[in-house]
Design an enzyme around this catalytic site. Structure first.
Site, PDB file in Angstrom:
ATOM      1  N   CYS A 239       0.873  -1.159   0.000  1.00  0.00           N
ATOM      2  CA  CYS A 239       0.000   0.000   0.000  1.00  0.00           C
ATOM      3  C   CYS A 239       0.913   1.212   0.000  1.00  0.00           C
ATOM      4  O   CYS A 239       1.666   1.405   0.949  1.00  0.00           O
ATOM      5  CB  CYS A 239      -0.910  -0.021   1.224  1.00  0.00           C
ATOM      6  SG  CYS A 239      -1.997   1.404   1.293  1.00  0.00           S
ATOM      7  N   ASN A 248      -3.153  -7.097  -1.279  1.00  0.00           N
ATOM      8  CA  ASN A 248      -4.526  -7.586  -1.328  1.00  0.00           C
ATOM      9  C   ASN A 248      -4.663  -8.803  -0.416  1.00  0.00           C
ATOM     10  O   ASN A 248      -3.671  -9.391  -0.016  1.00  0.00           O
ATOM     11  CB  ASN A 248      -4.878  -8.038  -2.753  1.00  0.00           C
ATOM     12  CG  ASN A 248      -4.842  -6.896  -3.753  1.00  0.00           C
ATOM     13  OD1 ASN A 248      -3.822  -6.656  -4.375  1.00  0.00           O
ATOM     14  ND2 ASN A 248      -5.933  -6.194  -3.887  1.00  0.00           N
TER      15      ASN A 248
HETATM   16 ZN    ZN Z   1      -6.294  -2.533  -4.817  1.00  0.00          ZN
END
Ligand code: ZN
Length: 299
Positions: A239, A248
């Site tokens: 991220c 994910n």
């Molecule tokens: Zn994503």
């Protein structure tokens, strides 16, 4: 009776895009083919972004050209603007996943346009698809549970955008927790609100496990009746707004949880676990998925 849950593999796109190591086109193709052999029937394989901005996603056209059309597999291209749509059509993707952001803060920083401008682009793409042909258009609504710049994203904001997509008859709408801040109870309420706003659309959910709520959120979505979820083999990705975060939810973790409970996914779990281990090793990191560490049960 067993319910089929469709898992859209997003590792080659959302996963690799957020990894520091840049893989060659051939390595990405090998991963895509291996994931199809594991049972992935819908996969986000490329992103039509500027390769100077996102070198991890360079060579989208080469990847699509190397994947012969096949009725059993749908190769999805991520599209952020009209140029991306044109590339997606030319590359003969099976689906175009058009991103619209739920907040102006994310929209302007990520795509250089406002939410309202992105909805105009979506409408223009849907219109061109209807007139000129091209792959079916789905929408992913990113930062639908929270934004790294604007903070909280309200249900009203999400519903207002989903209504516009529903008016365009977009057949599938994904609600994405791009930065991994959702909780399962909010997921349930948001699914119900989105379903009421877009009764004709299929709903898909996209979770990041940034704060360890990914699988709980997936559970909440399935309990709320959603049959389509995104996941990334090995939990690939990260991220950009949360250093050291995982990506994910891992495809093998989601497959394990669902199949253990009696759902069908169409994936070969042990092949998936091996694939998650292998790609993580290639990226020089420990696999983020629990199944890659612990293995399946029963053995
Ligand atoms: Zn994503």
């Amino acid at each position: 009776m067993s319910r089929f849950i469709e898992i859209v593999e997003v590792g080659p796109r959302d996963g690799l895009q957020n990894e520091k190591t840049v893989l060659s086109v051939d390595e990405r193709l090998a991963l895509i083919r291996r994931l199809e052999a594991c049972g992935a029937r819908r996969m986000e394989v490329v992103s039509f972004v500027n390769p100077n901005r996102v070198p991890q996603m360079a060579g989208a056209e080469e990847i699509m050209a190397a994947l012969p059309a096949d009725l059993n597999h749908s190769r999805i291209g991520l599209v952020l603007n009209m140029r991306g749509w044109e590339r997606c059509v030319a590359a003969q993707c099976d689906e175009a996943n058009v991103v619209v952001c739920a907040s102006d803060g994310f929209a302007t920083r990520n795509q250089g346009s406002t939410v309202s401008q992105q909805l105009d682009v979506l409408a223009a793409i849907v219109e061109r698809q209807a007139v000129e042909g091209g792959p079916p258009v789905t929408m992913t609504l990113s930062v639908a549970f929270g934004c790294p710049f604007d903070g909280e994203v309200s249900e009203d904001q999400v519903v207002a955008i989903v209504r516009e997509a529903a008016a365009l008859r977009v057949p599938e709408i994904a609600i994405a927790d791009t930065i991994g801040v959702a909780d399962p109870w909010t997921v349930r309420r948001r699914v119900e609100a989105v379903r009421a706003a877009a009764p004709g659309a299929r709903l898909r959910l996209h979770f990041h496990d940034t704060r360890n709520t990914g699988l709980a959120n997936a559970f909440a979505g399935v309990e709320a009746g959603v049959d389509v979820l995104d996941a990334s083999v090995g939990g690939l990705g990260g991220c950009p707004f949360a250093p050291n975060a995982t990506g994910n939810i891992g495809t093998e973790d989601l497959v394990y949880m669902l199949e253990r409970a009696g759902f069908e996914t169409g994936y070969d779990l042990s092949a998936l676990i091996e694939t998650g281990r292998a790609i993580s090793e290639r990226l020089g990191k420990a696999p983020a998925s629990s199944l890659a560490r612990a293995g399946a049960f029963p053995v």
